[in-house]
Design a protein around this motif. Sequence first.
Motif, mmCIF file in Angstrom:
data_model
loop_
_atom_site.group_PDB
_atom_site.id
_atom_site.type_symbol
_atom_site.label_atom_id
_atom_site.label_comp_id
_atom_site.label_asym_id
_atom_site.label_seq_id
_atom_site.Cartn_x
_atom_site.Cartn_y
_atom_site.Cartn_z
ATOM 1 N N LEU A 327 0.830 -1.210 0.000
ATOM 2 C CA LEU A 327 0.000 0.000 0.000
ATOM 3 C C LEU A 327 0.867 1.264 0.000
ATOM 4 O O LEU A 327 0.580 2.229 -0.717
ATOM 5 C CB LEU A 327 -0.939 -0.004 1.204
ATOM 6 N N ILE A 328 1.924 1.264 0.801
ATOM 7 C CA ILE A 328 2.823 2.427 0.843
ATOM 8 C C ILE A 328 3.505 2.625 -0.499
ATOM 9 O O ILE A 328 3.658 3.761 -0.975
ATOM 10 C CB ILE A 328 3.866 2.241 1.972
ATOM 11 N N THR A 329 3.885 1.539 -1.146
ATOM 12 C CA THR A 329 4.482 1.635 -2.482
ATOM 13 C C THR A 329 3.510 2.270 -3.474
ATOM 14 O O THR A 329 3.886 3.160 -4.253
ATOM 15 C CB THR A 329 4.900 0.240 -2.980
ATOM 16 N N GLY A 330 2.258 1.823 -3.463
ATOM 17 C CA GLY A 330 1.255 2.374 -4.376
ATOM 18 C C GLY A 330 1.025 3.856 -4.159
ATOM 19 O O GLY A 330 0.977 4.645 -5.120
ATOM 20 N N ALA A 331 0.887 4.271 -2.890
ATOM 21 C CA ALA A 331 0.675 5.693 -2.596
ATOM 22 C C ALA A 331 1.883 6.532 -3.010
ATOM 23 O O ALA A 331 1.734 7.638 -3.547
ATOM 24 C CB ALA A 331 0.389 5.870 -1.101
ATOM 25 N N THR A 332 3.087 6.016 -2.779
ATOM 26 C CA THR A 332 4.302 6.742 -3.165
ATOM 27 C C THR A 332 4.398 6.882 -4.682
ATOM 28 O O THR A 332 4.823 7.937 -5.198
ATOM 29 C CB THR A 332 5.542 6.013 -2.612
ATOM 30 N N MET A 333 4.031 5.823 -5.398
ATOM 31 C CA MET A 333 4.050 5.891 -6.859
ATOM 32 C C MET A 333 3.127 7.001 -7.368
ATOM 33 O O MET A 333 3.486 7.741 -8.289
ATOM 34 C CB MET A 333 3.633 4.541 -7.447
ATOM 35 N N VAL A 434 -1.375 8.638 6.535
ATOM 36 C CA VAL A 434 -2.169 7.705 7.341
ATOM 37 C C VAL A 434 -1.489 6.341 7.409
ATOM 38 O O VAL A 434 -1.388 5.726 8.481
ATOM 39 C CB VAL A 434 -3.594 7.572 6.766
ATOM 40 N N LEU A 435 -1.003 5.854 6.281
ATOM 41 C CA LEU A 435 -0.352 4.541 6.241
ATOM 42 C C LEU A 435 0.904 4.510 7.108
ATOM 43 O O LEU A 435 1.167 3.535 7.826
ATOM 44 C CB LEU A 435 0.016 4.179 4.800
#
Length: 450
Positions: A327-333, A434-435
């Motif tokens: 999830l953190i990877t997706g948000a950072t992307m 949030v994550l």
Amino acid sequence: MASTPRTTADQGDPTGAAGARHAGPADPARKRKAVAAAAIGNFLEHYDFYLFAAYATVFAAIIFPQSNQLAGLLYTFAIYGVAFVGRPLGALVFGHFGDRLGRRNTLAASILLMVGATVMIGVSPSFESVGVFAALWLFVARLLQGVALGGEFAGATSYLVELAPPNRRAFYGSFNTFTVGLALLSGTLVAALISAVLPPEAVQDWGWRIPFLLAAPLGAVGLYLRLRLDESPEFTALAERNETAKAPLALTLRRYWQPILVALGVTVVWTVSAFVVLVYAGTYLATQTDLSFGASLAVQAVALAVYTIVVPLSASLADRVGRRPVLITGATMFLLLSIPGFLMLQTGDIVLIVLGCSMLSGTVGVFAGPAPTALAEMFDTKVRYSALGIGFNLSVALFGGTAPLIATALIGATGTPLAPSFYLTAGALVTLVVLLLVVRETVRQPLRTG
């Protein structure tokens, strides 16, 4: 995502109820049929719901013919957004019955309501025939669609996650977002096919009605499959112990408001990106680039195919390494790629446009793979349908359903076609905070039972 200690049933239940709950249907073939039935129903509901966006430019012309293109699209997306007012209401109503009486029949009721509302859109009148009543007709139909879908996501996600083996919960839960991709792709392909076969005048006159009217036979199939589902093993075990909540909504609001707020925060970038990239993109390309309506739909179809492929891969990865890292990877992307992606859409080069759309839709897939399960694991079985529905649908109503309207308005206000990427970047920043600060890992932990 805080976890609760294992209950007695988790540690060892002499009655065997806990084992049945975690294993689900003993017959693997029966379990596969249950997953397929739940997923197909979810596919049909989202196919019905998102068709409206594919024909936004058509609705703008036939419902608001006296307005210019931008104003007509704004009015159309305002009606589109009405459905997202209905989604929290649907979450409250369907969540109550889903947590009180069971997942199966509640999910059957949601698909029945969706079919009726979609057929209502398929037979809607034009401004030319009934004046402003045409907009009112669409308003009511979209509101009913929103109520129906408000009961779908949380119910289908709860069912799939509760049915899954403990080490494959993210993969099972991803069928919910995987079938959303298939639904969007199918709706886009049907719209593109109709545009390719019929002249533009015929599409605007009557051809656009065909995909909506297909909801009736498809919905009948979905309803039949839903009624043949086995009940969720987690819910069945809860009911056998007489531990279902007597007033799920009251219990949810009293004891689970904090994880609901966390779920809302996690969902911000997901809902914004899904509606900007997967839903609004076709309209954006048709109005903000030199691509024709048909070509815009074709580009969007490629991007949706990429999303659909990425979702189960991302979910499978989350079952191995955890929900948070993916999830953190997706948000950072999204934080890094949103603006470059929209810059690619403005180049006029069809290859770069396809690559830009595919890059953005693939990023949505990275986040959407584990997201349903990560949200479901925040809540106890006795309130999972209600709490998940409220958290998710509030976020969709506030940030996702309004995204096409906000994106169109931002373009008009700023004068730059890059404006939607600013909204995506802001959403990514909120979710990432949030994550990083609040959400805890839940992989390889037992489902919360309450």
